[in-house]
Design a protein around this motif. Structure first.
Motif, PDB file in Angstrom:
ATOM      1  N   SER A   1       0.830  -1.208   0.000  1.00  0.00           N
ATOM      2  CA  SER A   1       0.000   0.000   0.000  1.00  0.00           C
ATOM      3  C   SER A   1       0.867   1.263   0.000  1.00  0.00           C
ATOM      4  CB  SER A   1      -0.925  -0.004   1.217  1.00  0.00           C
ATOM      5  OG  SER A   1      -0.152  -0.029   2.386  1.00  0.00           O
ATOM      6  N   THR A   2       2.140   1.150   0.457  1.00  0.00           N
ATOM      7  CA  THR A   2       3.004   2.328   0.470  1.00  0.00           C
ATOM      8  C   THR A   2       4.082   2.252  -0.609  1.00  0.00           C
ATOM      9  OG1 THR A   2       4.400   1.273   2.115  1.00  0.00           O
ATOM     10  CG2 THR A   2       2.672   2.719   2.943  1.00  0.00           C
ATOM     11  N   ALA A   3       3.985   1.255  -1.509  1.00  0.00           N
ATOM     12  CA  ALA A   3       5.000   1.101  -2.549  1.00  0.00           C
ATOM     13  C   ALA A   3       4.886   2.237  -3.550  1.00  0.00           C
ATOM     14  CB  ALA A   3       4.835  -0.235  -3.250  1.00  0.00           C
ATOM     15  N   SER A   4       6.058   2.602  -4.127  1.00  0.00           N
ATOM     16  CA  SER A   4       6.044   3.711  -5.081  1.00  0.00           C
ATOM     17  C   SER A   4       5.436   3.275  -6.401  1.00  0.00           C
ATOM     18  CB  SER A   4       7.464   4.233  -5.286  1.00  0.00           C
ATOM     19  OG  SER A   4       8.290   3.157  -5.701  1.00  0.00           O
ATOM     20  N   GLN A   5       5.567   1.987  -6.731  1.00  0.00           N
ATOM     21  CA  GLN A   5       4.998   1.494  -7.986  1.00  0.00           C
ATOM     22  C   GLN A   5       3.997   0.395  -7.685  1.00  0.00           C
ATOM     23  OE1 GLN A   5       8.424   0.309 -10.243  1.00  0.00           O
ATOM     24  NE2 GLN A   5       8.498   2.258 -11.330  1.00  0.00           N
TER      25      GLN A   5
END
Lengths: 155, 132
Positions: free
Chosen positions: A8-12
């Motif tokens: 949910s906090t990944a950049s991609q």
């Protein structure tokens, strides 16, 4: 060694590095959690009986996961169709029942009231009935008993 | 002489008589006040309560069996759906594993990627999977 990364906090957005080969037709997974599945289980058994039996017979032939992909896709499509129909026709009763299951440890017996309204709606709209195979003849099925011994403490 | 010659003239004396209303009855009967229901009644009541309890237990056991049957069948109906979904994922992993193996062993001559170590066509699930 890879470290855990919260999606949910990944950049991609997550992309599957090893997707299914292109020659296998794509089918959307059902993506339904356990309580709605348990609520719909008997209707699923009634509605998708042929596909389910076909798939299980195929699995009996060979346990290889690649052997029954076609039958498996049919099973999943049928289940998706049923859940869509249930949500179109009996959304209110369906939601009431599976929310009750969520609150009651996913046991059927504390949720007979919402279950009966759901069963009634499913019979009227889709013509599906809940039947438990192997229950004794000449008796009311357990989900239709008026005053069962096992109930919740608060009625 | 104290005694009078005339019998009609009586001396003032009191005849000892029973009290007015008579003597109270002699208490010869046993005094046993009511001490609750008899043993037979209690025994009967306990038997009745126990009999009803066992009747309910019997009914409950039959009902428990049916509840178990209901639970088992709800799971049986879901088996094909969950198995199909799991199979697709297992197949995807298998194909990916064979691809990796092919890439790693491309320089080795005569290597057959994905070949079973057993001389038997029966399917065996992979001993280890790559979590991806």
């Amino acid at each position: 060694m890879s470290t855990y990364q919260n999606s949910s906090t990944a950049s991609q957005p997550y992309s599957d590095p090893t997707p299914l080969p292109a020659n296998v037709p794509k089918v959307n997974e059902l993506g339904v959690t356990s309580a709605p599945l348990k609520s719909a289980a008997f209707f699923l058994g009634a509605y998708c009986k042929e596909y389910n039996e076909d798939f299980m017979l195929c699995k009996q032939e060979n346990r290889d996961p690649g052997h029954c992909l076609k039958e498996g896709r049919r099973v999943t499509r049928c289940a998706t169709e049923l859940i869509t129909k249930m949500r179109e026709n009996c959304l209110e009763q369906f939601d009431a029942h599976w929310n009750c299951l969520e609150l009651n440890n996913q046991e059927y017996y504390p949720c007979r009231k919402p279950e009966r309204t759901l069963n009634k709606c499913m019979f009227e709209k889709l013509g599906l009935t809940k039947a438990i195979p192997g229950s004794p003849k000449g008796q009311k099925a357990i989900h239709e008993v008026e005053k069962p011994v096992f109930t919740t403490v608060q009625r | 002489m104290l005694r009078s010659a005339n019998p009609t003239v009586s001396l003032q004396y009191r005849q000892d008589m029973p009290p007015p209303g008579g003597f109270e009855a002699v208490k010869y009967k046993r005094n046993l006040p009511f001490r609750g229901p008899s043993g037979l009644v209690i025994l009967g009541a306990v038997t009745a309560v126990c009999a009803y309890g066992f009747y309910r237990v019997g009914k409950g056991n039959l009902e428990k069996r049916e509840l178990q049957r209901e639970k088992v069948w709800s799971r049986i109906h879901l088996v094909p759906l969950l198995l199909a979904e799991g199979d697709r994922d297992a197949y995807r992993r298998e194909v990916a594993a064979v691809e990796r193996e092919k890439e790693i062993m491309k320089d080795v001559k005569g290597w057959e990627p994905g070949k079973s170590v057993y001389n038997n066509a029966r399917y065996r699930s992979a001993e280890s999977i790559v979590v991806l």
